[in-house]
Write a protein that holds these residues in place. Structure first.
Motif, PDB file in Angstrom:
ATOM      1  N   ALA A 187       0.831  -1.205   0.000  1.00  0.00           N
ATOM      2  CA  ALA A 187       0.000   0.000   0.000  1.00  0.00           C
ATOM      3  C   ALA A 187       0.868   1.259   0.000  1.00  0.00           C
ATOM      4  N   ASP A 188       1.867   1.301   0.890  1.00  0.00           N
ATOM      5  CA  ASP A 188       2.689   2.504   1.022  1.00  0.00           C
ATOM      6  C   ASP A 188       3.576   2.746  -0.198  1.00  0.00           C
ATOM      7  N   LEU A 189       4.058   1.680  -0.837  1.00  0.00           N
ATOM      8  CA  LEU A 189       4.967   1.819  -1.976  1.00  0.00           C
ATOM      9  C   LEU A 189       4.251   1.680  -3.314  1.00  0.00           C
ATOM     10  N   ASN A 190       2.915   1.613  -3.269  1.00  0.00           N
ATOM     11  CA  ASN A 190       2.115   1.558  -4.498  1.00  0.00           C
ATOM     12  C   ASN A 190       2.523   0.404  -5.410  1.00  0.00           C
ATOM     13  N   ILE A 191       2.740  -0.739  -4.789  1.00  0.00           N
ATOM     14  CA  ILE A 191       3.074  -1.941  -5.556  1.00  0.00           C
ATOM     15  C   ILE A 191       1.768  -2.642  -5.926  1.00  0.00           C
ATOM     16  N   PRO A 192       1.489  -2.852  -7.203  1.00  0.00           N
ATOM     17  CA  PRO A 192       0.174  -3.370  -7.624  1.00  0.00           C
ATOM     18  C   PRO A 192       0.037  -4.882  -7.451  1.00  0.00           C
ATOM     19  N   ILE A 193       0.045  -5.309  -6.195  1.00  0.00           N
ATOM     20  CA  ILE A 193      -0.071  -6.730  -5.855  1.00  0.00           C
ATOM     21  C   ILE A 193      -1.136  -6.885  -4.778  1.00  0.00           C
TER      22      ILE A 193
END
Length: 311
Positions: free
Chosen positions: A161-167
């Motif tokens: 969520a914090d690093l905007n990783i789309p997983i």
């Protein structure tokens, strides 16, 4: 099945299934039924499944068990192959950490105040770093983790969520032996007598939950977490092979921040908990609000476990 050891080969494989959903199961090897349950969960909802076998040195602190951590690469690969895993990535340390002087992913400062992070102060920076690297390498649609490592589950959700990783992070239930002992690769360290005593870890958690339910039957007021902790501690103190208790924590399920009080079971402030093979923010709209967790040693073997108070 593709067995690869280089990052470039993972990326080549991923480029050929770019339109497909990929479920990812990161492991340190020494696989057991718990790991395989994650693989099966991934297989049930994804078109392709990828897994890694890598004993990550950066998540081991000074004096921990990096050098003796069980390594069974040949049998692990065979187990994953039998489960129909499409890609098995088995890098060496040089492949993932080619430089000594490198960037790392550091959890926020308040994260270190949570029980397991306090007990292992460098661990979660290592976990966050390796998982970020693997997420970038594999680029999965979903990643699967077991509930036994409760703070790790919280960390993974916050990380993406914090690093905007789309997983999408999937959390799957803890797998246990028939006597209640949570499956762990470190269970192999236990001597026969220690293994016989080890179910006490789960028994203490059950005692705490039983106490919470008993008190809930006679009151609506919030219940002091210290009462539940004492119920678990009494069980551990009665077992001679428990050499130390690092912590017993009653915390918020979603953040693992310690609680002073827990709502009674009949309290309307509780959210309803749905059960299934996995829970996540999309499929399971609410979670138990409180969880009790423990880290202790049977002899010299460190074991952790946790139990939601409401199921």
């Amino acid at each position: 099945m593709h067995l690869v050891r280089r990052i470039i080969d993972v990326r080549n494989w991923r480029s050929k299934c770019v339109e497909k959903t990929v479920g990812f199961v990161p492991t340190m090897g020494a696989l057991h039924r718990g790991h395989l349950s994650l693989v099966r969960s991934a297989r049930s909802e994804c078109e392709f499944v990828a897994a890694t076998i890598f004993v990550n040195p950066t998540q081991f602190g000074a004096g921990e068990d990096l050098s003796k951590y069980p390594r069974n690469e040949k049998s692990d690969i065979e187990l994953l192959k039998n489960e129909g895993v499409d890609l098995i990535f088995v890098p060496n340390t040089q492949e993932l950490y080619p430089k000594e002087d490198r960037f790392s992913v550091i959890p926020p400062s308040n994260f270190t105040q949570r029980a397991e992070a306090t007990a292992r102060p460098t661990h979660f920076a290592g976990v966050a770093t390796i998982c970020t690297k693997l997420f970038n390498i594999v680029q999965p649609s979903y990643a699967y983790f077991g509930q036994k490592d409760a703070l790790q589950c919280v960390a993974m959700k916050q990380l993406v969520a914090d690093l905007n990783i789309p997983i999408n992070i999937r959390i799957c239930p803890t797998e246990r032996e028939s006597d209640g002992l949570a499956l762990s690769s470190r269970n192999t360290y236990l001597s026969p007598s220690e293994r016989k005593a080890a179910p006490v870890v789960y028994k203490g958690l059950l005692a705490a939950r039983h106490t919470w339910r008993q008190l809930s039957s006679s009151q609506q007021e919030p219940i002091s977490a210290s009462i539940l902790i004492e119920a678990a501690r009494n069980i551990y103190q009665a077992e001679p092979l428990v050499s130390s208790v690092e912590y017993i924590s009653v915390s918020d399920f979603d953040s693992m921040i310690d609680l002073e009080f827990v709502p009674a079971a009949s309290s309307s402030s509780f959210r309803t908990f749905s059960t299934g093979i996995c829970d996540d923010d999309n499929s399971f709209l609410s979670l138990p609000r409180s969880i009790i967790s423990v880290a202790l040693r049977i002899g010299q073997v460190r074991l952790i476990d946790n139990l939601p108070l409401r199921e």
